[in-house]
Design a protein around this motif. Sequence first.
Motif, PDB file in Angstrom:
ATOM      1  N   THR A  76       5.251  -0.215  -3.363  1.00 16.81           N
ATOM      2  CA  THR A  76       4.980  -1.455  -2.641  1.00 16.81           C
ATOM      3  C   THR A  76       6.265  -1.986  -2.015  1.00 16.81           C
ATOM      4  O   THR A  76       7.356  -1.492  -2.294  1.00 16.81           O
ATOM      5  CB  THR A  76       4.372  -2.501  -3.588  1.00 16.81           C
ATOM      6  OG1 THR A  76       5.290  -2.736  -4.665  1.00 16.81           O
ATOM      7  CG2 THR A  76       3.053  -1.986  -4.170  1.00 16.81           C
ATOM      8  N   ARG A  77       6.149  -3.035  -1.182  1.00 12.48           N
ATOM      9  CA  ARG A  77       7.266  -3.413  -0.313  1.00 12.48           C
ATOM     10  C   ARG A  77       7.663  -4.879  -0.467  1.00 12.48           C
ATOM     11  O   ARG A  77       6.887  -5.714  -0.889  1.00 12.48           O
ATOM     12  CB  ARG A  77       6.884  -3.167   1.148  1.00 12.48           C
ATOM     13  CG  ARG A  77       6.619  -1.720   1.510  1.00 12.48           C
ATOM     14  CD  ARG A  77       6.102  -1.619   2.929  1.00 12.48           C
ATOM     15  NE  ARG A  77       4.764  -2.191   3.062  1.00 12.48           N
ATOM     16  CZ  ARG A  77       4.385  -3.038   4.012  1.00 12.48           C
ATOM     17  NH1 ARG A  77       5.244  -3.416   4.942  1.00 12.48           N
ATOM     18  NH2 ARG A  77       3.149  -3.501   4.063  1.00 12.48           N
ATOM     19  N   GLY A  95       5.348  -6.326  -3.879  1.00  7.78           N
ATOM     20  CA  GLY A  95       3.921  -6.566  -3.996  1.00  7.78           C
ATOM     21  C   GLY A  95       3.208  -5.601  -4.920  1.00  7.78           C
ATOM     22  O   GLY A  95       3.820  -4.814  -5.656  1.00  7.78           O
ATOM     23  N   THR A  96       1.880  -5.671  -4.884  1.00  6.17           N
ATOM     24  CA  THR A  96       1.026  -4.772  -5.655  1.00  6.17           C
ATOM     25  C   THR A  96      -0.065  -4.224  -4.756  1.00  6.17           C
ATOM     26  O   THR A  96      -0.430  -4.835  -3.742  1.00  6.17           O
ATOM     27  CB  THR A  96       0.351  -5.502  -6.843  1.00  6.17           C
ATOM     28  OG1 THR A  96      -0.574  -6.487  -6.328  1.00  6.17           O
ATOM     29  CG2 THR A  96       1.372  -6.189  -7.725  1.00  6.17           C
ATOM     30  N   SER A 101       0.143  -4.901  -0.907  1.00  2.00           N
ATOM     31  CA  SER A 101       1.331  -4.118  -1.265  1.00  2.00           C
ATOM     32  C   SER A 101       2.609  -4.709  -0.684  1.00  2.00           C
ATOM     33  O   SER A 101       3.598  -4.002  -0.501  1.00  2.00           O
ATOM     34  CB  SER A 101       1.183  -2.655  -0.802  1.00  2.00           C
ATOM     35  OG  SER A 101       0.048  -2.053  -1.371  1.00  2.00           O
ATOM     36  N   LEU A 102       2.600  -6.019  -0.415  1.00  2.00           N
ATOM     37  CA  LEU A 102       3.719  -6.624   0.300  1.00  2.00           C
ATOM     38  C   LEU A 102       4.018  -8.025  -0.207  1.00  2.00           C
ATOM     39  O   LEU A 102       3.122  -8.860  -0.324  1.00  2.00           O
ATOM     40  CB  LEU A 102       3.391  -6.702   1.798  1.00  2.00           C
ATOM     41  CG  LEU A 102       4.388  -7.458   2.692  1.00  2.00           C
ATOM     42  CD1 LEU A 102       5.716  -6.724   2.767  1.00  2.00           C
ATOM     43  CD2 LEU A 102       3.799  -7.658   4.087  1.00  2.00           C
ATOM     44  N   THR A 103       5.291  -8.281  -0.499  1.00  2.00           N
ATOM     45  CA  THR A 103       5.827  -9.629  -0.612  1.00  2.00           C
ATOM     46  C   THR A 103       6.659  -9.878   0.637  1.00  2.00           C
ATOM     47  O   THR A 103       7.440  -9.016   1.046  1.00  2.00           O
ATOM     48  CB  THR A 103       6.699  -9.776  -1.867  1.00  2.00           C
ATOM     49  OG1 THR A 103       5.916  -9.471  -3.028  1.00  2.00           O
ATOM     50  CG2 THR A 103       7.263 -11.178  -1.985  1.00  2.00           C
ATOM     51  N   LYS A 104       6.497 -11.047   1.254  1.00  2.00           N
ATOM     52  CA  LYS A 104       7.158 -11.285   2.537  1.00  2.00           C
ATOM     53  C   LYS A 104       7.747 -12.685   2.597  1.00  2.00           C
ATOM     54  O   LYS A 104       7.089 -13.669   2.264  1.00  2.00           O
ATOM     55  CB  LYS A 104       6.162 -11.105   3.689  1.00  2.00           C
ATOM     56  CG  LYS A 104       6.791 -11.185   5.070  1.00  2.00           C
ATOM     57  CD  LYS A 104       5.782 -10.828   6.150  1.00  2.00           C
ATOM     58  CE  LYS A 104       6.421 -10.844   7.530  1.00  2.00           C
ATOM     59  NZ  LYS A 104       5.449 -10.446   8.584  1.00  2.00           N
ATOM     60  N   ALA A 118       7.128 -14.427  -6.783  1.00  2.00           N
ATOM     61  CA  ALA A 118       6.424 -13.343  -7.471  1.00  2.00           C
ATOM     62  C   ALA A 118       5.797 -12.365  -6.479  1.00  2.00           C
ATOM     63  O   ALA A 118       5.858 -12.540  -5.255  1.00  2.00           O
ATOM     64  CB  ALA A 118       5.363 -13.926  -8.393  1.00  2.00           C
ATOM     65  N   HIS A 119       5.161 -11.344  -7.033  1.00  2.00           N
ATOM     66  CA  HIS A 119       4.547 -10.278  -6.244  1.00  2.00           C
ATOM     67  C   HIS A 119       3.485 -10.818  -5.289  1.00  2.00           C
ATOM     68  O   HIS A 119       2.752 -11.748  -5.595  1.00  2.00           O
ATOM     69  CB  HIS A 119       3.928  -9.240  -7.180  1.00  2.00           C
ATOM     70  CG  HIS A 119       2.838  -9.795  -8.063  1.00  2.00           C
ATOM     71  ND1 HIS A 119       1.525  -9.859  -7.678  1.00  2.00           N
ATOM     72  CD2 HIS A 119       2.888 -10.325  -9.308  1.00  2.00           C
ATOM     73  CE1 HIS A 119       0.800 -10.391  -8.652  1.00  2.00           C
ATOM     74  NE2 HIS A 119       1.615 -10.687  -9.656  1.00  2.00           N
TER      75      HIS A 119
END
Length: 255
Positions: A76-77, A95-96, A101-104, A118-119
Amino acid sequence: MIHPTAIIDPAAELAEDVQVGPYSIIGPDVTIGAGTVIASHVVIKGPTTIGKNNHIFQFASVGEDCQDKKYKGEPTRLEIGDDNIIRESVTIHRGTIQDNSLTKIGSRNLLMAYVHVAHDCIVGDDCIFANNASIAGHAQVGNGVILGGMTGVHQFCKIGSYAMTSGCSLVLKDIPAYIMVSGNPASARSMNFEGMKRRGWSKEVIASLRQAYKLLYRQGLTLEQALTELEALPSSSELQILIDSLKASERGITR
């Protein structure tokens, strides 16, 4: 630019002028843009992309595996924009696959010491998270938001643009745009009218938003009834931000 004690994976991509301080560790699948400064003892794991002119202070942990027990090591990114200040001991997790799949994180944000993102969280531009503020997984934060020190935001909550929390607030529901909240659990107190004046918004726009606040919080209307009344007001881009934040709410709004 790179301190000899720093450990940088050969697969990491750093612009030529990136500075990396003593004992920092940068892993593979990390990209860092020009003008960014990484202080000492910072750990950055990937896949992570960091833009230009960011300053990450000592002991920050950026792009680490998340704390969600469902996470099984999937790729994840984390994406971070430009001109952010990330202070001491901030933690930002990737992320999950249960989400996107992304934290931004956007641009021009200030994350003060010990902030946790957090994620799967999405943070806009020009936000200030004061010391020890934490947003749990899947939370979404708009532009220009201010979180007071030690604010806690429940997972999946949405905070509209230009909203503000006081110190030690516990946010369990969505906060509409512009709304100021405080308490445990947090409740609405007013709108951030002073912030509007500082941004140079016209008296007419501020008066319209003041009327919108009264419709939403002082007339005893349901959210659906309030939306009907709000959409009948003279339209403006500022009012539409409020309306959009109300329509996006899934957890119910902070009252």
